[in-house]
Design an enzyme around this catalytic site. Structure first.
Site, short mmCIF file in Angstrom:
data_model
loop_
_atom_site.label_atom_id
_atom_site.label_comp_id
_atom_site.label_asym_id
_atom_site.label_seq_id
_atom_site.Cartn_x
_atom_site.Cartn_y
_atom_site.Cartn_z
N ARG A 214 108.01 76.30 45.68
CA ARG A 214 107.68 75.66 46.96
C ARG A 214 106.41 76.28 47.50
O ARG A 214 106.20 77.48 47.34
CB ARG A 214 108.82 75.84 47.97
CG ARG A 214 108.70 74.99 49.24
CD ARG A 214 109.00 73.52 48.94
NE ARG A 214 110.34 73.39 48.41
CZ ARG A 214 111.45 73.40 49.16
NH1 ARG A 214 111.36 73.54 50.47
NH2 ARG A 214 112.63 73.27 48.62
N SER B 208 70.42 47.23 68.38
CA SER B 208 69.86 48.51 68.78
C SER B 208 69.83 48.59 70.30
O SER B 208 69.67 47.56 70.98
CB SER B 208 68.43 48.66 68.24
OG SER B 208 67.75 49.71 68.88
#
Length: 446
Positions: free
Chosen positions: A317, A278
């Site tokens: 497509r 930390s």
């Protein structure tokens, strides 16, 4: 994992995976697209549909061409895919080498998606090899940890509350079991996913003049991949199945990591990984790798929906759906590789503080043995009466702070009952954990 963080240098080691990233990189895709063009020309020459010397010129140009991703970027913005720019660059290279007369046979009959999808498949084959290798390494590490801790009693937790005794070995074996199934799924997926795409402009091979299916088969042979039963320009189930598998793998790794996170939170004495610092609290050791794997699992769980949505390709497509797949899938692959790499490190570093573990087992003052006490008493007074008696004893134990065993032993109606030493030994209440572990470990060996 967001595409931005996947490309971030700051987060590259935490969220990225250099090996997987290189296999799905722009340069890897360019290399494979050039291989596809050369394989197509070689197959057509073998069939006699283009001159042999043209195929040789195309192969030589594809082998020699060094084109950077940035060289394809401008035309890709215009065309939506990099293949037209790649083919143009290859033709220019052939002209520069004095082979311009052969350039007309380059890319003959194919469409951009044929080249892109086949090149992607070639990249995916290598990535699946890496994923399988990492699954095997992780499985071996977890198998060793499950075996080493097969008799170590811990408190099982159901719905986040202490339930009954189990073993750490069984919990670890539970993390391992789905990974073995994922290995099977991966191998079953290969023949469906790793197939050539060669179908031409509208998916019917019309430009190949009746030799299209033969050409596709020969291209596949040259590239070492399979042949699909039908063109798959808009049939994306193979890609969606891959995305599902990636999410399943990271989901299983996330479950393992979540369990390790909770063990650290509950001070059970079970830990893994080295932890992170930390910036302000000197006492903190943050479970960074566990948190990262959970985050990657959640990311893939969200992204798999996008790949499934991209299955809805229109007609012959679909540019938008295909683009969605292209955008999302690489991040899922990298996330899976990263999660596996972190999980291997976690599995190899699982450790137990047995003194702290003993404290966590004692915290309920024997309450987690209530089920065992009920069944032991049932042999003497019947199951219904036994459950009522143990429930009343639990209520008194909670009210008075006394151990459950003391309350039961002091209950006049229960004198001459079971062997309380045996009942309150947690090792006697882990059921068939050892047999379950053995069954899972046997699968690792096969």
């Amino acid at each position: 994992m967001g595409n931005g963080q996947r490309d971030s240098l700051i987060y590259s080691r935490l969220f990225g995976d250099e090996e997987i990233g290189s296999l799905i990189s722009d340069r890897a895709l360019i290399r494979e697209m050039l291989r596809v063009e050369a394989a197509l020309a070689g197959a057509q020459a073998e069939l006699g549909t283009i001159p042999v010397e043209s195929a040789e010129a195309i192969d030589a140009a594809a082998e020699a061409l060094d084109i950077s991703p940035s060289d394809l970027a401008v035309r890709t913005l215009r065309d939506g895919v990099p293949v037209p720019a790649l083919v143009a660059a290859l033709r220019e290279a052939m002209k520069a080498a004095g082979e311009g007369r052969h350039a007309e046979f380059l890319h003959a009959g194919a469409t951009s998606q044929d080249v892109m999808d086949t090149a992607t498949v070639l990249c995916l084959g290598r990535i699946l090899d890496v994923i399988e290798q990492r699954l095997s390494r992780l499985s071996a590490a977890l198998a060793g940890a499950a075996d080493a801790n097969r008799n170590l009693v811990i408190a099982a937790r159901t719905r986040n509350r202490i339930a009954t005794p189990t073993t750490l070995g069984l919990r670890i074996a539970g993390w391992l079991a789905p990974l073995l199934r994922h290995r099977d799924r991966l191998n079953h997926l290969r023949p469906r996913l790793l197939v050539v795409s060669l179908a031409g402009a509208s998916g019917n091979l019309s430009a190949f003049r009746g030799r299209g299916l033969e050409t596709a088969r020969m291209v596949a042979e040259r590239l070492g991949i399979g042949v699909p039963d039908a063109p798959w320009h808009t049939a994306r189930d193979g890609v969606a199945e891959l995305a599902s598998l990636l999410s399943l793998i990271t989901g299983s790794l996330g479950k393992m990591s979540q369990d390790l996170l909770l063990s650290a939170q509950l001070d059970e004495g079970i830990s893994a990984g080295s932890g992170g610092e930390s910036s302000t609290m000197p006492h903190k050791v943050n479970p960074v790798l566990q948190e990262t794997v959970v985050a990657l699992a959640r990311s893939n769980a969200a992204d798999v929906a996008q790949v499934h949505a991209a299955m809805v390709h229109a007609q012959e497509r679909e540019g938008s759906a295909w683009s969605q797949e292209i955008r999302v899938l690489p991040g899922m692959l990298v996330a899976t590789g990263t999660a596996l790499r972190h999980a291997i490190g976690l599995a190899a570093s699982i450790s137990v503080d047995e003194a702290r573990l003993a404290e966590s087992l004692a915290v309920t003052r024997g309450m987690m043995m209530a089920e065992a006490a009920s069944f032991a008493l049932s042999d003497h007074i019947g199951l219904a009466r036994a459950r009522d008696a143990v429930k009343s004893a639990c209520e008194e134990a909670v009210r008075t702070g006394r151990p459950l065993r003391d309350v039961l032993e002091a209950t006049a109606d229960l004198q001459g009952g079971p062997d309380w030493n045996a009942v309150f030994d947690p090792a006697n209440a882990v059921g068939e954990a050892g047999k379950i572990i053995d069954g899972i470990l046997e699968r690792v060996r096969t």
